[in-house]
Enzyme design. Structure first.
Site, PDB file in Angstrom:
ATOM      1  N   CYS A   2      67.306   6.693 -50.495  1.00  0.00           N
ATOM      2  CA  CYS A   2      68.287   6.669 -49.410  1.00  0.00           C
ATOM      3  C   CYS A   2      69.401   5.676 -49.749  1.00  0.00           C
ATOM      4  O   CYS A   2      69.164   4.660 -50.398  1.00  0.00           O
ATOM      5  CB  CYS A   2      67.717   6.271 -48.052  1.00  0.00           C
ATOM      6  SG  CYS A   2      66.358   7.293 -47.513  1.00  0.00           S
ATOM      7  N   ARG A  27      70.612   8.377 -54.832  1.00  0.00           N
ATOM      8  CA  ARG A  27      69.498   7.687 -54.175  1.00  0.00           C
ATOM      9  C   ARG A  27      68.684   8.617 -53.282  1.00  0.00           C
ATOM     10  O   ARG A  27      67.668   8.218 -52.702  1.00  0.00           O
ATOM     11  CB  ARG A  27      70.022   6.521 -53.343  1.00  0.00           C
ATOM     12  CG  ARG A  27      70.821   5.500 -54.144  1.00  0.00           C
ATOM     13  CD  ARG A  27      71.257   4.348 -53.277  1.00  0.00           C
ATOM     14  NE  ARG A  27      70.109   3.658 -52.737  1.00  0.00           N
ATOM     15  CZ  ARG A  27      69.438   2.711 -53.376  1.00  0.00           C
ATOM     16  NH1 ARG A  27      69.810   2.344 -54.576  1.00  0.00           N
ATOM     17  NH2 ARG A  27      68.405   2.136 -52.820  1.00  0.00           N
ATOM     18  N   TRP A  73      66.415  10.426 -48.690  1.00  0.00           N
ATOM     19  CA  TRP A  73      65.273  10.970 -49.428  1.00  0.00           C
ATOM     20  C   TRP A  73      64.090  10.756 -48.495  1.00  0.00           C
ATOM     21  O   TRP A  73      63.676   9.627 -48.243  1.00  0.00           O
ATOM     22  CB  TRP A  73      65.071  10.226 -50.739  1.00  0.00           C
ATOM     23  CG  TRP A  73      64.031  10.842 -51.632  1.00  0.00           C
ATOM     24  CD1 TRP A  73      64.230  11.820 -52.552  1.00  0.00           C
ATOM     25  CD2 TRP A  73      62.637  10.507 -51.700  1.00  0.00           C
ATOM     26  NE1 TRP A  73      63.039  12.126 -53.193  1.00  0.00           N
ATOM     27  CE2 TRP A  73      62.043  11.331 -52.681  1.00  0.00           C
ATOM     28  CE3 TRP A  73      61.816   9.604 -51.024  1.00  0.00           C
ATOM     29  CZ2 TRP A  73      60.694  11.282 -53.012  1.00  0.00           C
ATOM     30  CZ3 TRP A  73      60.461   9.549 -51.349  1.00  0.00           C
ATOM     31  CH2 TRP A  73      59.930  10.390 -52.334  1.00  0.00           C
ATOM     32  N   ASN A  99      67.756   2.203 -44.919  1.00  0.00           N
ATOM     33  CA  ASN A  99      67.102   2.585 -46.184  1.00  0.00           C
ATOM     34  C   ASN A  99      65.895   1.684 -46.348  1.00  0.00           C
ATOM     35  O   ASN A  99      66.028   0.460 -46.299  1.00  0.00           O
ATOM     36  CB  ASN A  99      68.081   2.392 -47.351  1.00  0.00           C
ATOM     37  CG  ASN A  99      67.377   2.328 -48.685  1.00  0.00           C
ATOM     38  OD1 ASN A  99      66.390   3.024 -48.903  1.00  0.00           O
ATOM     39  ND2 ASN A  99      67.861   1.498 -49.585  1.00  0.00           N
ATOM     40  N   GLY A 100      64.726   2.292 -46.542  1.00  0.00           N
ATOM     41  CA  GLY A 100      63.519   1.492 -46.747  1.00  0.00           C
ATOM     42  C   GLY A 100      62.350   2.113 -46.017  1.00  0.00           C
ATOM     43  O   GLY A 100      62.428   3.262 -45.563  1.00  0.00           O
ATOM     44  N   GLU A 477      58.207  12.259 -73.194  1.00  0.00           N
ATOM     45  CA  GLU A 477      59.527  12.156 -72.567  1.00  0.00           C
ATOM     46  C   GLU A 477      60.224  13.523 -72.542  1.00  0.00           C
ATOM     47  O   GLU A 477      60.844  13.893 -71.545  1.00  0.00           O
ATOM     48  CB  GLU A 477      60.375  11.115 -73.311  1.00  0.00           C
ATOM     49  CG  GLU A 477      61.809  10.974 -72.850  1.00  0.00           C
ATOM     50  CD  GLU A 477      61.979  10.626 -71.374  1.00  0.00           C
ATOM     51  OE1 GLU A 477      60.990  10.299 -70.707  1.00  0.00           O
ATOM     52  OE2 GLU A 477      63.117  10.730 -70.885  1.00  0.00           O
ATOM     53  N   LYS A 481      61.534  15.418 -69.209  1.00  0.00           N
ATOM     54  CA  LYS A 481      62.924  15.864 -69.029  1.00  0.00           C
ATOM     55  C   LYS A 481      62.947  17.335 -68.635  1.00  0.00           C
ATOM     56  O   LYS A 481      63.619  17.737 -67.704  1.00  0.00           O
ATOM     57  CB  LYS A 481      63.681  15.719 -70.336  1.00  0.00           C
ATOM     58  CG  LYS A 481      64.628  14.649 -70.682  1.00  0.00           C
ATOM     59  CD  LYS A 481      65.217  13.704 -69.748  1.00  0.00           C
ATOM     60  CE  LYS A 481      64.337  13.053 -68.731  1.00  0.00           C
ATOM     61  NZ  LYS A 481      64.271  11.674 -68.568  1.00  0.00           N
ATOM     62  N   GLU A 484      61.398  18.039 -65.019  1.00  0.00           N
ATOM     63  CA  GLU A 484      62.090  17.533 -63.837  1.00  0.00           C
ATOM     64  C   GLU A 484      63.393  18.267 -63.542  1.00  0.00           C
ATOM     65  O   GLU A 484      63.785  18.366 -62.387  1.00  0.00           O
ATOM     66  CB  GLU A 484      62.312  16.022 -63.898  1.00  0.00           C
ATOM     67  CG  GLU A 484      63.333  15.560 -64.895  1.00  0.00           C
ATOM     68  CD  GLU A 484      63.480  14.035 -64.935  1.00  0.00           C
ATOM     69  OE1 GLU A 484      63.475  13.410 -63.887  1.00  0.00           O
ATOM     70  OE2 GLU A 484      63.621  13.495 -66.053  1.00  0.00           O
ATOM     71  N   HIS A 500      41.051  20.036 -77.840  1.00  0.00           N
ATOM     72  CA  HIS A 500      39.916  19.552 -77.052  1.00  0.00           C
ATOM     73  C   HIS A 500      40.003  20.036 -75.613  1.00  0.00           C
ATOM     74  O   HIS A 500      39.504  19.374 -74.698  1.00  0.00           O
ATOM     75  CB  HIS A 500      39.839  18.021 -77.127  1.00  0.00           C
ATOM     76  CG  HIS A 500      39.595  17.524 -78.522  1.00  0.00           C
ATOM     77  ND1 HIS A 500      38.372  17.657 -79.146  1.00  0.00           N
ATOM     78  CD2 HIS A 500      40.424  16.974 -79.430  1.00  0.00           C
ATOM     79  CE1 HIS A 500      38.457  17.166 -80.384  1.00  0.00           C
ATOM     80  NE2 HIS A 500      39.698  16.750 -80.580  1.00  0.00           N
ATOM     81  N   LYS A 595      67.100   9.074 -57.760  1.00  0.00           N
ATOM     82  CA  LYS A 595      67.281   8.258 -58.968  1.00  0.00           C
ATOM     83  C   LYS A 595      66.568   6.924 -58.857  1.00  0.00           C
ATOM     84  O   LYS A 595      65.984   6.436 -59.812  1.00  0.00           O
ATOM     85  CB  LYS A 595      68.778   8.033 -59.158  1.00  0.00           C
ATOM     86  CG  LYS A 595      69.130   7.225 -60.373  1.00  0.00           C
ATOM     87  CD  LYS A 595      69.339   8.122 -61.555  1.00  0.00           C
ATOM     88  CE  LYS A 595      69.529   7.381 -62.842  1.00  0.00           C
ATOM     89  NZ  LYS A 595      68.939   8.100 -63.965  1.00  0.00           N
TER      90      LYS A 595
HETATM   91  C1  F6R Z   1      63.071  10.490 -65.202  1.00  0.00           C
HETATM   92  C2  F6R Z   1      63.377   9.235 -64.549  1.00  0.00           C
HETATM   93  C3  F6R Z   1      62.266   8.528 -63.869  1.00  0.00           C
HETATM   94  C4  F6R Z   1      62.498   7.006 -63.924  1.00  0.00           C
HETATM   95  C5  F6R Z   1      61.452   6.282 -63.071  1.00  0.00           C
HETATM   96  C6  F6R Z   1      61.595   4.781 -63.163  1.00  0.00           C
HETATM   97  O1  F6R Z   1      64.192  11.029 -65.822  1.00  0.00           O
HETATM   98  O2  F6R Z   1      64.489   8.800 -64.529  1.00  0.00           O
HETATM   99  O3  F6R Z   1      61.037   8.863 -64.387  1.00  0.00           O
HETATM  100  O4  F6R Z   1      62.415   6.592 -65.253  1.00  0.00           O
HETATM  101  O5  F6R Z   1      61.593   6.676 -61.745  1.00  0.00           O
HETATM  102  O6  F6R Z   1      62.857   4.369 -62.783  1.00  0.00           O
HETATM  103  P1  F6R Z   1      63.467   3.008 -63.285  1.00  0.00           P
HETATM  104  O7  F6R Z   1      63.654   3.083 -64.742  1.00  0.00           O
HETATM  105  O8  F6R Z   1      64.752   2.876 -62.530  1.00  0.00           O
HETATM  106  O9  F6R Z   1      62.473   1.934 -62.909  1.00  0.00           O
END
Ligand code: F6R
Length: 600
Positions: A2, A27, A73, A99-100, A477, A481, A484, A500, A595
């Site tokens: 948020c 956010r 969010w 927000n929170g 990773e 990517k 998501e 396995h 994010k």
């Molecule tokens: C995936 C992604 C998330 C963040 C995770 C941690 O693309 O961005 O998996 O890596 O939410 O976020 P930070 O790095 O901000 O602590």
């Protein structure tokens, strides 16, 4: 999660709020709203959906010079118009954005709001209703606001307006990020400086448990003891163009392309005029004298941590454990005698990591945060910070922050090795320079990678990434990517582990993407590819020049063994990007995500 924004000044506030919210959409973006106040009262517009939908819903004929806004969010209650902020008290006198997460909202509801008919399922509405209850008791808005805020436990960034007051926005903060933006004849409040950069670059930091009386010409910060605080403003270092897409169709593509520049910037920032590594001597000392490093992170940052472990153990000879932040809090391993905690976080706001930081600080252990946002909570609360210098990362899927994290970890590992007197045949700055060039070469090969995405991933429902050693971590990773942003179910596996159990999932045509950049496992990973092909998999091998074989789908340029992840992840990022694009997915804002994950 948020984002909130508030403005009080001379100009029509709608557009200032909406432009600010657009910058905060990273956010959270499942619903949004604004409330503006003028002589006619408070006018609330809210929608389920994005800021673009909110823009359409806002009444153009309402003009006001103060207001608050929110992009959500969902935590308490589904994404809906009813649960969208702003929320109002029963008489509609008070209007709030938050927000929170209010942890004791049920207790407050049971104790103070038995007779109040709530309009939403949110914890936020509890706050605004509580303020009204206290106002009826005290007949003083500021006192009612303070009394309500003092009762809250949990995290909050709050902005409140009063329909009877044209001069004040009431603000409070605890744990959730919040800044005051300063202007000539106006002031703002926002979750992030990006939301106010279109009108000011001057900001005031706020500390936890502070409240603020925000007026056109005045910012009164009050500490938890009721004392007024004065604080020097700072200038936001972000260039407004850094947070624009420019000619790119998506932020993600722009950020992938920015990676070579970020690596060069890191080289510049971490090197002095004598070509030595430039690092806070206290960090050097902490690294040199600890007996074990505990890396704490989430998601992509956790994947960077797995590679950081390789760098530090191989180069500096210090044992490293890497932990998922959300698990560590309640499942703490037996700690060594002299641990150093390293928090890796792009945003510096991840609640899971912060909760571990709070615990380990209580235990008296030193903490280093590696982050893209130096003023962030994890940065402020740790003893030391290393900055990623990646520039704002707007796309929800992290790309340039991940490669920046690995570059900074590699520099840290080399510096520690040197501080311990370990002789290395490895010049990190020179090798990172080669990495930057290799990244550039890859970002010039978009068409090839787009074609691979089309051939392998257009119609599939799942996909596997396999690798051995550090290629396995890059596969984790790559799979994150892809899943998501394209919603293809993708999993990363150690090449030898597939047989396995997971190999049971391989069917005719299942895509398997194998990474082969390490000489010592080049033969065995190719063997694993044969195994899945024999069971019908549609496999592709991405290898590195010098280790490539005929038939490999894509070959990355040669870089130092240890640093291959910085380069080999780029084709994964681009393949994921194009797979999502071909599936008509919202690349920059994938469903259900945000994010900055500020709830545990
Ligand atoms: C995936 C992604 C998330 C963040 C995770 C941690 O693309 O961005 O998996 O890596 O939410 O976020 P930070 O790095 O901000 O602590």
């Amino acid at each position: 999660m948020c984002g909130i924004v508030g403005y009080i000044g001379q100009k029509d506030t709608k557009d200032i709020l909406l432009s600010g919210l657009e910058k905060l959409e990273y956010r959270g973006y499942d619903s949004a709203g604004i409330a503006v106040r003028n002589a006619g009262g408070v006018h609330v517009s809210k929608v389920k959906g994005r800021i673009a939908a909110l823009r359409e819903a806002v009444n153009e004929d309402v003009h006001a010079t103060m207001g608050i806004g929110h992009t959500r969010w969902a935590t308490h209650g589904a994404p809906s118009r009813e649960n969208a902020h702003p929320h109002q008290s029963s008489t509609e006198r008070f209007t709030i954005v938050h927000n929170g997460v209010i942890e004791n909202y049920m207790d407050i509801r049971n104790q103070y709001l038995q007779d109040v008919a709530l309009q939403s399922e949110t914890d936020t509405e509890i706050i605004v209703q509580l303020i009204e209850v206290f106002y009826n008791e005290l007949n003083d808005v500021a006192a009612a606001f303070r009394k309500a805020v003092e009762l809250l436990t949990g995290s909050y960034a709050i902005a409140l307006i009063d329909s009877e007051d044209s001069e004040t926005i009431f603000v409070a903060k605890n744990k959730s990020p919040l800044l005051v933006g300063l202007g000539d004849g106006f002031n703002m409040v926002a979750s992030d400086s990006m939301a106010a950069l279109h009108v000011t670059d001057q900001f005031l930091e706020l500390m936890d448990k502070e409240t603020v009386i925000l007026r056109r010409g005045e910012v009164k910060i009050i500490d938890p003891d009721g004392q007024q605080v004065t604080r020097e403003p700072f200038k936001a270092e972000i260039d407004a163009t850094d947070i624009e897409k420019g000619t790119y169709p998506h932020f993600m593509l722009k950020e992938i392309d920015e990676q070579p520049f970020v690596i060069r910037k890191i080289i510049q920032e971490y090197q002095n005029e004598n070509d030595e590594i430039k690092l806070d001597p206290q960090i050097r000392e902490a690294m040199k004298t600890c007996d074990r490093i505990y890396i704490i992170a989430a998601g992509t940052s956790y994947h960077a941590g797995l590679l950081g472990k390789q760098f530090i153990e191989k180069l500096a000879n210090i044992p490293v454990e890497v932990h998922v932040a959300s698990e560590f809090s309640y499942n703490m391993p037996h700690l060594s005698e002299k641990p150093l905690f390293v928090y890796i976080s792009q945003s510096g706001e991840t609640a899971d990591s912060r909760s571990v930081l709070v615990q380990t600080k209580k235990l008296g252990h030193p903490a280093l945060t590696i982050t893209n946002v130096p003023g962030s909570t994890l940065s402020r609360e740790a003893d030391y910070t290393m900055h990623l210098h990646a520039g704002p990362e707007i796309a929800v899927a992290s790309t340039k922050a991940y490669t920046a994290q690995m570059a900074v970890l590699a520099i840290l590992a080399v510096d520690t090795a040197r501080a311990k007197g370990i002789e290395l045949d490895f010049d990190p700055m020179q090798e990172l320079g080669i990495v930057a060039n290799a990244m550039e070469a890859l970002t010039d090969q978009k068409e090839e990678l787009e074609e691979l995405a089309r051939d392998y991933l257009s119609v599939t429902r799942n996909c596997f990434f396999i690798g051995r050693g550090i290629d396995y971590y890059v596969g984790l990773e790559g799979s994150l990517k892809l899943k998501e942003i394209s919603y293809i179910q993708a999993e990363g596996f150690a090449g030898g582990e597939l047989k396995h159990g997971t190999i049971a999932l391989i069917e005719e045509g299942t895509p398997v993407i194998a990474l082969a950049t390490q000489e010592n496992v080049n033969y065995s990973i190719r063997g694993n590819v044969q195994e899945v092909e024999a069971r019908g998999a549609n496999s592709m091998i991405i290898s590195m020049k010098g280790l490539d074989k005929e038939g490999d789908a894509f070959v990355i340029p040669h870089v130092h063994d240890l640093l291959t992840p910085l380069v080999s992840v780029v084709p994964f990022q681009l393949i994921s990007y194009y797979a999502a694009l071909h599936r008509d997915c919202d690349v920059d804002k994938p469903r259900n995500l945000a994010k900055s994950v500020t709830v545990e």
